[in-house]
Design an enzyme around this catalytic site. Sequence first.
Site, mmCIF file in Angstrom:
data_model
loop_
_atom_site.group_PDB
_atom_site.id
_atom_site.type_symbol
_atom_site.label_atom_id
_atom_site.label_comp_id
_atom_site.label_asym_id
_atom_site.label_seq_id
_atom_site.Cartn_x
_atom_site.Cartn_y
_atom_site.Cartn_z
ATOM 1 N N ASN A 198 6.282 6.294 5.437
ATOM 2 C CA ASN A 198 4.966 6.715 4.940
ATOM 3 C C ASN A 198 4.096 5.467 4.931
ATOM 4 O O ASN A 198 4.251 4.604 4.066
ATOM 5 C CB ASN A 198 5.110 7.298 3.519
ATOM 6 C CG ASN A 198 3.757 7.642 2.910
ATOM 7 O OD1 ASN A 198 2.723 7.552 3.570
ATOM 8 N ND2 ASN A 198 3.764 8.026 1.644
ATOM 9 N N SER A 226 10.948 2.193 -3.306
ATOM 10 C CA SER A 226 11.518 0.856 -3.091
ATOM 11 C C SER A 226 12.836 0.882 -2.328
ATOM 12 O O SER A 226 13.742 0.083 -2.583
ATOM 13 C CB SER A 226 11.683 0.117 -4.437
ATOM 14 O OG SER A 226 10.418 -0.055 -5.042
ATOM 15 N N LYS A 234 1.085 5.210 4.270
ATOM 16 C CA LYS A 234 0.002 5.272 3.272
ATOM 17 C C LYS A 234 -1.310 4.812 3.925
ATOM 18 O O LYS A 234 -1.496 5.037 5.120
ATOM 19 C CB LYS A 234 0.386 4.467 2.029
ATOM 20 C CG LYS A 234 1.768 4.888 1.494
ATOM 21 C CD LYS A 234 2.075 4.378 0.129
ATOM 22 C CE LYS A 234 3.459 4.885 -0.291
ATOM 23 N NZ LYS A 234 3.829 4.507 -1.643
ATOM 24 N N GLY A 286 6.839 1.398 -4.917
ATOM 25 C CA GLY A 286 6.084 0.162 -4.754
ATOM 26 C C GLY A 286 6.344 -0.857 -5.850
ATOM 27 O O GLY A 286 5.611 -1.839 -5.977
ATOM 28 N N GLU A 332 10.968 11.267 -5.275
ATOM 29 C CA GLU A 332 10.397 9.930 -5.415
ATOM 30 C C GLU A 332 10.059 9.685 -6.877
ATOM 31 O O GLU A 332 8.972 10.072 -7.338
ATOM 32 C CB GLU A 332 9.122 9.811 -4.569
ATOM 33 C CG GLU A 332 9.333 10.021 -3.091
ATOM 34 C CD GLU A 332 8.281 9.294 -2.264
ATOM 35 O OE1 GLU A 332 8.681 8.441 -1.471
ATOM 36 O OE2 GLU A 332 7.085 9.563 -2.433
ATOM 37 N N HIS A 367 2.637 14.055 -2.545
ATOM 38 C CA HIS A 367 2.987 12.680 -2.911
ATOM 39 C C HIS A 367 2.393 12.352 -4.285
ATOM 40 O O HIS A 367 1.287 12.789 -4.602
ATOM 41 C CB HIS A 367 2.487 11.695 -1.848
ATOM 42 C CG HIS A 367 3.092 10.340 -2.006
ATOM 43 N ND1 HIS A 367 2.650 9.446 -2.958
ATOM 44 C CD2 HIS A 367 4.129 9.739 -1.369
ATOM 45 C CE1 HIS A 367 3.399 8.357 -2.881
ATOM 46 N NE2 HIS A 367 4.301 8.509 -1.934
ATOM 47 N N GLU A 399 0.994 9.827 -5.382
ATOM 48 C CA GLU A 399 -0.319 9.179 -5.332
ATOM 49 C C GLU A 399 -1.423 10.219 -5.169
ATOM 50 O O GLU A 399 -2.512 10.076 -5.715
ATOM 51 C CB GLU A 399 -0.345 8.138 -4.196
ATOM 52 C CG GLU A 399 0.512 6.928 -4.557
ATOM 53 C CD GLU A 399 1.160 6.201 -3.396
ATOM 54 O OE1 GLU A 399 0.749 6.400 -2.234
ATOM 55 O OE2 GLU A 399 2.108 5.422 -3.662
HETATM 56 P P1 13P Z 1 7.752 2.265 -1.382
HETATM 57 O O1 13P Z 1 8.892 2.377 -0.409
HETATM 58 O O2 13P Z 1 6.715 1.260 -0.965
HETATM 59 O O3 13P Z 1 8.234 2.073 -2.792
HETATM 60 O O4 13P Z 1 6.989 3.672 -1.362
HETATM 61 C C1 13P Z 1 7.723 4.838 -1.465
HETATM 62 C C2 13P Z 1 6.828 5.976 -1.179
HETATM 63 O O5 13P Z 1 5.930 6.280 -1.940
HETATM 64 C C3 13P Z 1 7.039 6.713 0.074
HETATM 65 O O6 13P Z 1 6.308 7.885 0.087
#
Ligand code: 13P
Length: 251
Positions: free
Chosen positions: A9, A214, A11, A174, A168, A96, A98
Amino acid sequence: MRKNIVAGNWKMNMNLQEGLALATALNEALKGITVHCDVVIGTPFIHLASVSNSIDTTKIGVSAQNCADKVSGAYTGEVSAGMIASTGAKYVILGHSERRAYYHETPAMLKEKVIQALASNLTPIFCIGEVLEERESEKHFEVVKSQIETSLFELSTEDFSKLVLAYEPVWAIGTGKTATAAQAQEMHAFIRQTIAEKYGNEIANDTSILYGGSCNASNAKELFSNSDVDGGLIGGASLGVDKFMPIIEAF
Ligand code: 13P
């Protein structure tokens, strides 16, 4: 049988040229080698068509990171599932954390987005997961169950069987603080059980459930070795071939 999947992803990272360079480098890295999972990259909308035309899409699936909850019409700035499918993309990441937190996507909106994605033959990668406070107050199972029920449990068995889920935990995204393999396995088994209670064991056993948060080259193998963890949804570590390939090769 369910599939193992490693999905990136991106982002909101990578301009068009950077994204094309990353996708084509990954395509090169995968040439001539056998991998034991499906590989997907979730790019911003602007990359979808060019990336799909520049890589071997039988080896790397292309995914959007969102889609509209409507078919078409006067919805300025939105991108429909049909538009995404027309680029050659085959997947769409939905729900997601976010998008839920920053863009106020509700379970009802997500339910519509899933319907739109399926109607355009896209595979939704549907994200669920609790925030830290919910885990600390031991509400994580309840929260995840409710996220699944409110957005997905009105789907027919046939439609549900087309989904990929991604657990997640928001506190792991992150942050560099990954869930332990035991925490991931415990939640994935719970998710599979929740699906089994609604749709039966066969559907539950055939549903790929990815872990995200992560996940990187050093912890992927341990996470993926759990019986209910069918791969990963990878943020930061999907932004470079050197970091993403070892995760793919963890299978
Ligand atoms: P990270 O791997 O950067 O922690 O992000 C995970 C994520 O949100 C994937 O959709």
